[in-house]
Every structure is written in C-alpha cells, then in structure tokens.
Design a protein around this motif. Structure first.
Motif, PDB file in Angstrom:
ATOM      1  N   UNK A  87     -17.171 -46.939  64.431  1.00  0.00           N
ATOM      2  CA  UNK A  87     -18.001 -47.755  65.315  1.00  0.00           C
ATOM      3  C   UNK A  87     -18.850 -46.910  66.268  1.00  0.00           C
ATOM      4  N   UNK A  88     -18.653 -45.609  66.297  1.00  0.00           N
ATOM      5  CA  UNK A  88     -19.441 -44.730  67.160  1.00  0.00           C
ATOM      6  C   UNK A  88     -20.795 -44.446  66.498  1.00  0.00           C
ATOM      7  N   UNK A 102      -6.656 -47.253  62.806  1.00  0.00           N
ATOM      8  CA  UNK A 102      -7.285 -47.723  64.046  1.00  0.00           C
ATOM      9  C   UNK A 102      -8.251 -46.665  64.582  1.00  0.00           C
ATOM     10  N   UNK A 103      -7.801 -45.427  64.535  1.00  0.00           N
ATOM     11  CA  UNK A 103      -8.678 -44.367  65.054  1.00  0.00           C
ATOM     12  C   UNK A 103      -9.920 -44.176  64.188  1.00  0.00           C
ATOM     13  N   UNK A 104      -9.696 -44.250  62.858  1.00  0.00           N
ATOM     14  CA  UNK A 104     -10.852 -44.112  61.970  1.00  0.00           C
ATOM     15  C   UNK A 104     -11.831 -45.263  62.167  1.00  0.00           C
ATOM     16  N   UNK A 105     -11.320 -46.452  62.370  1.00  0.00           N
ATOM     17  CA  UNK A 105     -12.172 -47.604  62.587  1.00  0.00           C
ATOM     18  C   UNK A 105     -12.966 -47.443  63.881  1.00  0.00           C
ATOM     19  N   UNK A 106     -12.314 -46.996  64.918  1.00  0.00           N
ATOM     20  CA  UNK A 106     -13.004 -46.788  66.193  1.00  0.00           C
ATOM     21  C   UNK A 106     -14.048 -45.673  66.077  1.00  0.00           C
ATOM     22  N   UNK A 154     -21.653 -42.379  62.849  1.00  0.00           N
ATOM     23  CA  UNK A 154     -22.306 -43.003  61.697  1.00  0.00           C
ATOM     24  C   UNK A 154     -23.595 -42.251  61.312  1.00  0.00           C
ATOM     25  N   UNK A 155     -24.354 -41.815  62.335  1.00  0.00           N
ATOM     26  CA  UNK A 155     -25.580 -41.071  62.037  1.00  0.00           C
ATOM     27  C   UNK A 155     -25.276 -39.752  61.344  1.00  0.00           C
ATOM     28  N   UNK A 156     -24.236 -39.044  61.848  1.00  0.00           N
ATOM     29  CA  UNK A 156     -23.856 -37.787  61.209  1.00  0.00           C
ATOM     30  C   UNK A 156     -23.408 -37.998  59.775  1.00  0.00           C
ATOM     31  N   UNK A 157     -22.707 -39.069  59.533  1.00  0.00           N
ATOM     32  CA  UNK A 157     -22.166 -39.309  58.202  1.00  0.00           C
ATOM     33  C   UNK A 157     -23.249 -39.766  57.227  1.00  0.00           C
TER      34      UNK A 157
END
Length: 295
Positions: A28-29, A21-25, A33-36
C-alpha cells in the motif's frame, strides 16, 4: 455401541499472518509500488543493456548500424542539395562567394553549416547582408545585399571603393577605372563619407571643374578644382561655406580669376589667395600707376 464421531477440523483463523500483514502494508506504500512497477523493470533493462554493451565488438557493431542508418536517411533524394543560386550579387562578387564556399554537389543538407557559411560570406568587403536557405528541389538559395560604391578614397595604401557609410567595397586599380565616382583623399576621409557626399552634391554647379575633396588634418575639407584652385572649408558649416563661394562665383565669376585658393575657414573674414603670377602682375601695375602719378 455408538460409533465414535470423527473430530471436526480446526477452523482456519481469518486473520492474516504477521508476514502477510506487513507485505500488504508495504504494497500500500506508493513508493514501494513505484519501485516495483517501474524501478525493477528499469533496473533489469539497464542491467541487460549494460551487459550487452560491455563487449567492445558489440559496441562497434551497434555504432556501425546506427551510422549506416543515419547516412541512409541523410542521403535520401529529398535531402540532397544539387546546386547553389546566388541573388543580388554582381558577377565578380558571385565568383568570390563561390570561391569561399566551395561545395561539391550533390551534398546532403545535413552536412551544410549554413550559419558558418553565412559568416564567411559576410566577411567579404562587398557584402552588407546575406541570407541562406535550402529551397525545395535541392537548391541552396543565397540572397546577397551588396554594398554599392559611391566614392573613391585615395589613401596611403592606394585607391579603394567605399559605400555611402564609408565601408570598404573593393580595391581599385586606377582612377580611370571608375570615372563616374567622385574622389576623396586624406587620412580619416573614409569616416566622413556622408559629409563628403553632401559637399559633392552642393558643388554640382562646379561639377565640370571639381577634381575631388581632401581631408585636412582629419578635421576639415578642401575642395580641389582644376587649375590647382582650392576652396578651404571650415570644420563646421562646410556645406554652407561652399554654397556661399558658389553664389559669389555665379555673381562675379570669382573662380574664373587668377586665384589659388578661397579661404573660408573664418566665416567672418573670407580670404582670397592669388597666384604668384597674379601678385607679380598686381605689383607691376601698382608700380606703373605710382610712377605715372609721380610723373
């Protein structure tokens, strides 16, 4: 006996785990996503490049590669300048320009500092304006606006050619080298070339006798004629005063008489200055006339 039924397997709980759940949330940030997607690949690339360039030998080899590549592009035939063409300059000025802009042709257009060359050409006294451009076919085109000498200025340092605005064009060895140009002299004469040209134009009826103009006290002009005659002009209205003298001369041949100077500095009271010989002759005549009357 009835057979014992196998226990049913426990149903999987569809709810995500706390970690999922935490990874999914986190996914969604937008920032994560931009950093990754961008930051991590960029970091890896920068790290790899930094690691590769950390070696001095590799850096030198890479620099040589880029230098050879750049030189190969700059020395392509379409970028080579083969000659310099100069328009608008006299033969002497053409030679001066080629001396201050020494180029060993052929030369790459990337090696030419056109603005620096233009400033060097504008430093020549005889050049009023200059433009440089590289034309198709490997030609360095130099367009010159040359100063045209209009007067000769006799200063403390010798003879110099000046244009209509008083700018120095070139030194002059002897007055006889340019007999077609009028002569001006005196301190500050170069700053009043426009007025001098107006006086020379007004003095056309005296052109055969005109020897030049002399700037007196950096305030006014003397018109110098042959036979050591002078016309002393005022600070203001010099052209009008000279025209009055010429009108009197045309009416009464005033300048043909034995005069040393015509003083027009006081417009209300022009003065004629006679030569010593004429004054002596006048005295002699008066003496004779006085003696005859007494007798």
């Amino acid at each position: 006996m009835q057979p014992v039924a196998a226990p049913e397997p426990a149903k999987r709980d569809p709810a995500p785990t706390r970690l999922a759940y935490r990874l999914h949330r986190l996914w969604l940030t937008p920032l994560f996503r931009s950093l990754l997607r961008v930051g991590l690949p960029s970091f890896c690339m920068v790290f790899a490049v930094g690691w590769y360039l950390a070696d001095q030998q590799r850096r030198e080899e890479l620099g040589l590669v880029f230098s050879d590549l750049r030189r190969a592009i700059e020395e392509r035939p379409e970028f080579m300048v083969k000659l310099m063409a100069i328009d608008g300059a006299s033969g002497e000025l053409d030679q001066d320009i080629r001396e201050i802009v020494p180029l060993d042709f052929p030369v790459s257009s990337f090696d030419l500092e056109l603005e620096e060359m233009r400033r060097a050409i504008l430093g020549l006294d005889a050049v009023a304006g200059a433009g440089l451009q590289i034309r198709p076919g490997g030609i360095l085109q130099v367009s010159i606006q040359e100063r045209i000498p209009t007067v000769i200025w006799r200063s403390r340092d010798g003879l110099e050619l000046l244009d209509g605005e008083g700018h120095r064009v070139a030194p002059l060895g002897a007055r006889t080298d340019r007999p077609d140009l009028p002569l001006i002299a005196g301190d500050g004469a170069d700053a009043q070339v426009a007025e001098a040209l107006a006086l020379i134009e007004a003095a056309r009826p005296l052109a055969g006798r005109l020897r030049g103009l002399v700037r007196m006290g950096e305030r006014r002009w003397d018109v110098v004629l042959d036979r050591d005659q002078r016309i002393l002009l005022p600070e203001r209205g010099a052209v009008e005063a000279l025209e009055r003298v010429i009108a009197l001369d045309q009416a009464e041949d005033m300048l043909e008489r034995d005069l040393m100077a015509v003083d027009m500095r006081n417009a209300d009271r022009p003065t004629l200055r006679m030569s010593p010989e004429a004054v002596e002759e006048l005295r002699r005549v008066k003496t004779l006339e006085t003696g005859a009357i007494k007798g």
